[in-house]
Design an enzyme around this catalytic site. Structure first.
Site, PDB file in Angstrom:
ATOM      1  N   ASP A  19       0.863  -1.177   0.000  1.00 41.25           N
ATOM      2  CA  ASP A  19       0.000   0.000   0.000  1.00 41.25           C
ATOM      3  C   ASP A  19       0.908   1.237   0.000  1.00 41.25           C
ATOM      4  O   ASP A  19       1.762   1.366   0.876  1.00 41.25           O
ATOM      5  CB  ASP A  19      -0.876  -0.030   1.268  1.00 41.25           C
ATOM      6  CG  ASP A  19      -2.237   0.597   1.057  1.00 41.25           C
ATOM      7  OD1 ASP A  19      -2.268   1.685   0.470  1.00 41.25           O
ATOM      8  OD2 ASP A  19      -3.241   0.015   1.492  1.00 41.25           O
ATOM      9  N   HIS A  51     -11.483  -2.397   3.417  1.00 43.34           N
ATOM     10  CA  HIS A  51     -11.325  -2.107   4.844  1.00 43.34           C
ATOM     11  C   HIS A  51     -11.990  -0.798   5.268  1.00 43.34           C
ATOM     12  O   HIS A  51     -11.959  -0.458   6.444  1.00 43.34           O
ATOM     13  CB  HIS A  51      -9.834  -2.049   5.176  1.00 43.34           C
ATOM     14  CG  HIS A  51      -9.153  -0.906   4.490  1.00 43.34           C
ATOM     15  ND1 HIS A  51      -8.979  -0.853   3.113  1.00 43.34           N
ATOM     16  CD2 HIS A  51      -8.640   0.250   4.967  1.00 43.34           C
ATOM     17  CE1 HIS A  51      -8.401   0.279   2.796  1.00 43.34           C
ATOM     18  NE2 HIS A  51      -8.175   0.975   3.903  1.00 43.34           N
TER      19      HIS A  51
END
Ligand code: GLC
Length: 571
Positions: free
Chosen positions: A98, A330
């Site tokens: 990420d 998420h």
């Protein structure tokens, strides 16, 4: 369009804190991920995006990075990370890290040094401005988690710094070429370690509309939503094009942008032939129904809204590029709890929804636990929320006049914590996630919904996902399911998501996402390749030209009329 190695793959998102805890401290870790690679391989996953696992104070669960060149000791060591990259490779799997570079943590040494000397080199890494003598800040933008984007600079009461997200996430100043160089160095360093690329966080926010100025206030707080500023920010392409050329292209990195608020005609620039990124998420259905006032004013969307959004997105992208398709991540509630009404929150409903999104044109992403049908959890008091976003939304609702009970209801439905409860591996202690009490309680429904039970049953949600993945890779159907045209069908029928995928085959996806049956005249003969109510069906020939779908039934049909032509529109 030029075909890429990743087009026919399936991607899976891991939220490392909640995936698998190998050392019994209640927090997931890298060795835990390694121990589950075979589980993912057997599901059919190829690409794994890991949410941030760099050192971080965890103000925003790792999206506040204090060192880009390491992993957080609570997740393991760099040796563990290297082992994970190797172990993934050994299984023909690819790792995406990420990339969180709109901001760093206020505990990053760049920011510490900026506080020591705001006029020095590192002061220019951030947006640091003078406050006027009465404490006035440069503009009225609201941060994503509530309150002004401006915060007094520690040690300098006359100055303030900008944070689009939490105050512990100061924005990096991309106008400064030295900052951009730092970012490119980080990218190269990770690519050299053998990862395949990145999911790129909050990237649209890197370009600010300067000079700072106020926009019309959207709420009683006198502040404006950050999207008002983003609409006026011009020239992000210069940064993104440079990042592509300098850092991504030399490594042929696979890059998936988290892009909200892009301008309508920019799609080609972002993910066209020579786009800034390989792909970006289709969030059209995520933003649908959202209000700038806060979650309490959101309109919860249903199946027909979802269909309208993704169909428009599919038409919009056409052959320009490849979207990444998601129904969970998420930052979202669980898809079954959000998109499906209570009556559809069954295995049939979950599989039907899976079919509807998985066969769209693009790269399908699965979020951890989605493949076993995990659902939203239960919160009984605001003190049970861990996520800063949810806590902020609870207070926004109260301030807007909702009762505590109503505010709880809103915050519980939209809470990002719903997706962050530990992965449910079995029906035992802590759902098999950890020996210790997990950082966020497990969902009580793990007794019923867990990977052990799901993987043992051929008619489970997990087994259906496995079939979907396998079918998309099957040499017989791959051409059509991966690269074939998308064509909506029976578009005006409520509660029905139907579309054709066409190339060398003519495939029809029918997902009856409602509690009533639906009869459909197909107009030609067909064979059933996949049926969520009858998992053993393979290549069942039908001589009829119509099909009676049950409630929550989803089928994938191959149309076998010999004279079937592309021009013949279905539905
Ligand atoms: C992205 C992340 C989200 C995070 C935010 C700030 O939207 O997905 O979890 O809070 O960026 O980094």
């Amino acid at each position: 369009m030029i075909r890429k190695w990743w087009h026919d793959k399936t991607a899976y998102q891991i939220y490392p804190k909640s995936f698998c805890d190998s050392n019994g401290d209640g927090v997931g870790d890298i060795q835990g991920i390694i121990s589950r690679l075979d589980y993912l391989k057997s599901l059919g996953v190829d690409i794994i995006w890991i949410s941030p696992c760099y050192p971080s104070p965890w103000a925003d669960q790792g999206y506040d990075i204090s060192d880009y060149y390491n992993v957080d000791p609570r997740f393991g060591t760099m040796d563990d990370m290297d082992q994970l990259i190797r172990e993934a490779r050994r299984r023909d799997m690819y790792i995406l890290m990420d990339l969180v570079v709109n901001h760093c943590s206020d505990e990053h040494e760049w920011f510490r040094k900026a506080c020591e000397d705001p006029d020095g080199k590192f002061g220019k890494y951030f947006y640091i401005e003078d406050m006027d003598p009465s404490g006035g800040v440069p503009c009225n933008w609201r941060s994503a988690f509530g309150g002004s984007v401006w915060e007094p600079l520690p040690g300098h009461p006359d100055k303030c710094y900008l944070h689009i997200f939490h105050k512990k996430q100061p924005d990096l100043n991309w106008e400064n070429p030295e900052v951009r160089e730092e970012v490119y160095d980080i990218i190269k360093w990770w690519m050299e370690r053998g990862i395949a690329g990145f999911r790129i966080d909050a990237i649209i926010d890197i370009k600010k509309a300067l000079p700072f100025r106020d926009y019309e206030a959207g709420r009683d707080d006198g502040l404006c939503d950050i999207s008002a500023m983003l609409e006026n920010a011009e020239g992000i392409g210069e940064f993104l094009g440079e990042m592509r050329d300098v850092a991504f292209a030399p490594y042929k990195a696979l890059t998936i942008g988290e892009v909200f608020n892009e301008k309508y005609d920019e799609l080609e620039d972002f993910i066209g032939e020579n786009g800034y990124f390989s792909s970006m998420f289709d969030f059209s259905h995520v933003v649908e129904g959202q209000s700038r006032l806060g979650c309490y004013a959101h309109r919860r969307i249903g199946v027909d809204d979802y269909k309208r959004c993704v169909f428009a997105a599919q038409k919009r992208i056409g052959d320009t590029g490849f979207f990444s398709n998601v129904i969970e991540n998420h930052d979202r509630p669980r898809a079954a709890s959000y998109y499906l009404p209570e009556s559809g929150r069954t295995e049939a409903g979950k599989k039907c929804l899976a079919l509807a999104y998985f066969m769209l044109r693009g790269l399908p992403f699965i979020y951890q636990g989605q493949e076993i049908g995990m659902e939203n959890t239960v919160f009984s008091s605001p003190y049970e929320f861990d996520d800063i976003g949810t806590i902020g939304e609870y207070h926004v609702s109260i301030d807007a006049g909702l009762s505590e009970e109503e505010a709880m209801k809103v915050a519980s439905l939209y809470s990002r914590d719903n997706a962050r409860t530990p992965m449910q591996w079995n029906d035992g202690h802590n759902a098999g996630f950890s020996e210790a009490d997990p950082w966020l309680p497990v969902n009580p429904n793990h007794k019923l919904i867990n990977a052990n039970e799901q993987t043992e049953r051929s008619d489970s949600v997990y087994s259906f996902y496995r079939q979907l993945i396998a079918l998309r890779k099957d040499p017989e159907y791959r051409e059509t399911l991966v690269w074939g045209d998308f064509e909506p069908a029976y578009e005006d029928r409520e509660g029905l998501i139907a579309y054709c995928r066409r190339a060398d085959r003519n495939l029809l996806i029918l997902a009856n996402l409602k509690s009533e049956p639906e009869k459909i005249d197909i107009g030609c003969e067909y064979r059933i390749l996949l049926d969520n109510l009858d998992p053993v069906i393979t290549h069942k020939d039908e001589t009829q030209r119509s099909i009676q779908l049950q409630a929550w039934q989803g089928v994938l049909l191959e149309l076998i009329h010999p004279a079937f032509e592309k021009k013949h529109k279905i539905g």
